[in-house]
Design a protein around this motif. Structure first.
Motif, short mmCIF file in Angstrom:
data_model
loop_
_atom_site.label_atom_id
_atom_site.label_comp_id
_atom_site.label_asym_id
_atom_site.label_seq_id
_atom_site.Cartn_x
_atom_site.Cartn_y
_atom_site.Cartn_z
N PHE A 52 0.55 -4.69 3.19
CA PHE A 52 1.68 -4.16 4.12
C PHE A 52 1.38 -2.49 3.73
CE2 PHE A 52 2.18 -7.92 2.64
CZ PHE A 52 3.01 -8.40 4.07
N SER A 53 1.84 -1.64 5.18
CA SER A 53 2.56 -0.56 4.92
C SER A 53 2.97 -0.27 5.68
CB SER A 53 0.78 0.71 4.82
OG SER A 53 0.74 0.54 5.94
N PHE A 54 3.83 1.01 5.74
CA PHE A 54 4.22 2.21 6.82
C PHE A 54 3.49 3.27 7.39
CE2 PHE A 54 7.67 -0.25 4.20
CZ PHE A 54 8.07 -0.99 5.37
N ALA A 55 2.30 3.83 7.31
CA ALA A 55 1.65 3.87 8.24
C ALA A 55 0.58 3.53 9.94
CB ALA A 55 0.20 4.42 6.90
N MET A 56 1.00 4.65 10.32
CA MET A 56 0.70 4.07 11.83
C MET A 56 -0.96 4.16 11.39
SD MET A 56 3.10 2.71 13.15
CE MET A 56 2.24 2.40 15.12
N PRO A 57 -1.97 2.71 12.32
CA PRO A 57 -3.23 3.06 12.08
C PRO A 57 -3.74 3.96 13.07
CG PRO A 57 -2.01 1.17 13.59
CD PRO A 57 -1.46 2.03 13.49
N LYS A 110 1.17 -1.03 0.26
CA LYS A 110 -0.13 0.10 -0.11
C LYS A 110 0.80 1.23 -0.01
CE LYS A 110 -3.18 -2.41 0.92
NZ LYS A 110 -4.79 -3.03 -0.48
N ASN A 111 0.03 2.04 -0.62
CA ASN A 111 1.15 3.38 -0.83
C ASN A 111 2.40 3.32 -0.60
OD1 ASN A 111 -1.36 5.18 0.66
ND2 ASN A 111 -0.93 3.73 2.42
N MET A 112 2.84 2.98 -2.12
CA MET A 112 4.84 2.84 -2.29
C MET A 112 4.65 1.70 -3.95
SD MET A 112 6.71 0.76 0.63
CE MET A 112 5.07 0.73 1.89
N THR A 113 5.60 1.44 -4.11
CA THR A 113 5.76 0.90 -5.53
C THR A 113 6.63 -0.68 -4.57
OG1 THR A 113 8.31 1.45 -5.85
CG2 THR A 113 6.13 2.78 -7.06
N VAL A 114 6.61 -1.77 -5.13
CA VAL A 114 6.74 -3.14 -5.04
C VAL A 114 8.55 -2.86 -5.01
CG1 VAL A 114 7.26 -5.01 -5.41
CG2 VAL A 114 5.12 -4.47 -5.81
N GLU A 115 8.95 -2.13 -5.74
CA GLU A 115 10.39 -1.56 -5.38
C GLU A 115 11.27 -1.09 -4.24
OE1 GLU A 115 9.22 -2.74 -9.19
OE2 GLU A 115 8.81 -1.16 -7.83
N LYS A 134 -6.41 -4.05 15.05
CA LYS A 134 -6.66 -5.27 14.18
C LYS A 134 -4.77 -5.35 13.53
CE LYS A 134 -11.66 -5.36 13.23
NZ LYS A 134 -12.50 -5.37 12.57
N TYR A 135 -3.81 -4.49 14.05
CA TYR A 135 -3.11 -3.88 13.51
C TYR A 135 -2.12 -4.84 13.80
CZ TYR A 135 -5.38 -0.55 10.52
OH TYR A 135 -6.49 0.34 10.02
N LEU A 136 -0.88 -5.20 13.16
CA LEU A 136 0.24 -6.35 13.84
C LEU A 136 1.53 -5.14 12.91
CD1 LEU A 136 0.94 -8.57 14.63
CD2 LEU A 136 1.97 -9.43 12.25
N LEU A 137 2.01 -4.59 13.71
CA LEU A 137 3.00 -3.75 13.91
C LEU A 137 4.53 -4.58 14.21
CD1 LEU A 137 1.61 -0.60 16.29
CD2 LEU A 137 1.12 -1.42 13.61
N ILE A 138 5.00 -4.90 12.73
CA ILE A 138 7.13 -5.37 12.44
C ILE A 138 7.89 -4.11 12.85
CG2 ILE A 138 8.27 -6.87 11.56
CD1 ILE A 138 6.32 -7.36 10.33
N GLY A 139 8.53 -4.28 14.35
CA GLY A 139 9.42 -3.16 14.53
C GLY A 139 10.64 -3.73 13.40
N LEU A 140 11.35 -2.53 12.96
CA LEU A 140 12.46 -3.21 11.92
C LEU A 140 13.23 -1.95 12.44
CD1 LEU A 140 10.97 -2.96 8.31
CD2 LEU A 140 10.99 -4.85 9.49
N SER A 141 14.76 -2.72 12.43
CA SER A 141 16.04 -2.12 12.83
C SER A 141 16.52 -0.61 12.31
CB SER A 141 17.63 -2.86 12.45
OG SER A 141 17.34 -3.41 11.00
N SER A 142 15.72 -0.97 11.15
CA SER A 142 15.72 1.05 10.26
C SER A 142 15.14 1.64 11.34
CB SER A 142 15.57 0.68 8.71
OG SER A 142 14.27 0.04 8.76
N LYS A 143 14.52 1.35 12.38
CA LYS A 143 13.28 2.00 13.10
C LYS A 143 12.19 2.74 11.98
CE LYS A 143 17.33 4.57 15.40
NZ LYS A 143 18.50 5.69 15.79
N GLU A 144 11.84 2.09 11.23
CA GLU A 144 10.19 1.80 10.82
C GLU A 144 9.85 0.65 11.29
OE1 GLU A 144 10.20 3.82 6.42
OE2 GLU A 144 12.15 2.24 5.87
N THR A 145 8.44 0.85 11.23
CA THR A 145 7.57 0.11 10.88
C THR A 145 6.95 -0.31 10.12
OG1 THR A 145 7.55 1.03 13.63
CG2 THR A 145 5.73 -0.37 13.17
N LEU A 146 6.32 -1.68 9.66
CA LEU A 146 5.82 -2.63 9.15
C LEU A 146 4.75 -2.77 10.02
CD1 LEU A 146 5.63 -3.55 6.22
CD2 LEU A 146 7.09 -5.31 7.00
N THR A 147 3.65 -1.75 8.87
CA THR A 147 2.09 -2.60 8.94
C THR A 147 1.60 -3.41 8.50
OG1 THR A 147 1.78 -0.32 10.17
CG2 THR A 147 0.38 -0.66 9.93
#
Length: 263
Positions: free
Chosen positions: A116-121, A35-40, A59-72
């Motif tokens: 998947f997105s990087f937007a917080m619900p 969602k909201n970005m290209t696959v690349e 209802k969202y699962l939040l996966i924290g990454l070492s880049s300090k981004e959160t994959l929703t």
């Protein structure tokens, strides 16, 4: 589906399997699940990152990454996250595969609504946490113009409740889904508050409700479907009074309730 208890169960089953793993790469077979970005861009932002946390928000699962981004991850109606052995055959409904080294994380979704997105619900408080209080609930009830079914389904008021648990909560509280939220007296608001916490806690204890598609990351079903009292029970007798459970449409959703116990 999945609702709060199911996503919490999925989170708990994922933690010992993927926490601390490196995402060596990801293959996306259906671009619209990103969602909201290209696959690349998605691939670039997750590849090589370490999974440092797994949390749930509604209802969202939040996966924290070492880049300090959160994959929703939003599973919507039929989404699944399955941890499978490396190089296993891909199911026809698997739309993304994450290479975690010794295992793979497969995203499977028959209806293709999740992704998947990087937007917080933007959702309301967690109903089992301290910031969800009886005073908060009473304030929201008094300010609402919705009926109780629509009120419980509003994710900006309370995070994580969907159709199944809304019906079960209202039965537990003895409240009609058609009742206007603002008309509840204080003692009825307290009954609703207790019912929300009781039903969701039981849902988690029984690892969620498996009626159609829901399974955890190990492909195991939940068990709360064996304890449902009204949802899906149209035409069955009420466990409290013996009258028939009926099904009507409220807030755009099929709604099951006992017209005698929930007047």
């Amino acid at each position: 589906m999945p609702e709060l208890p199911e996503v919490e169960t999925i989170k708990r089953s994922l933690i010992p399997k993927i926490l601390g793993k490196i995402i060596h790469g990801v293959v996306v077979y259906l671009p619209k699940v990103v969602k909201n970005m290209t696959v690349e861009e998605f691939t670039r932002r997750v590849a090589g990152k370490k999974i440092i946390s797994l949390e749930r928000r509604g209802k969202y699962l939040l996966i924290g990454l070492s880049s300090k981004e959160t994959l929703t991850v939003h599973l919507r109606m039929t989404g699944k996250l399955l941890v499978l052995s490396k190089g296993c055959l891909k199911d026809k409904h698997t739309h993304a595969v994450f290479d975690l080294g010794d295992v793979e994380l497969h995203y499977n979704d028959v209806r293709q609504f999740g992704g998947f997105s990087f937007a917080m619900p933007e959702v309301g408080p967690e109903p089992l946490e301290e910031d969800f209080t009886i005073d908060y609930l009473r304030t929201k009830l008094k300010a609402s113009k919705k009926n109780l079914k629509a009120f419980l389904l509003d994710q900006k008021i309370i995070a994580g409740i969907g159709n199944i648990y809304a019906d079960e909560i209202l039965f537990e509280a003895g409240l009609s889904p058609k009742r206007l939220a603002a008309t509840l007296k204080d003692y009825e608001g307290e009954k609703l508050f207790k019912a929300i916490r009781k039903v969701l806690t039981l849902g988690i204890e029984h690892r969620g409700t498996s009626i159609r598609d829901y399974v955890d990351s190990e492909n195991r079903q939940g068990g709360f479907q064996h304890f449902l009292k009204v949802y899906g029970k149209e035409g069955f007798t009420c466990v409290r009074c013996g009258n028939l459970i009926i099904r009507e449409r409220h807030a755009g959703r099929s709604t099951h309730y006992c017209p005698n116990c929930q007047k």
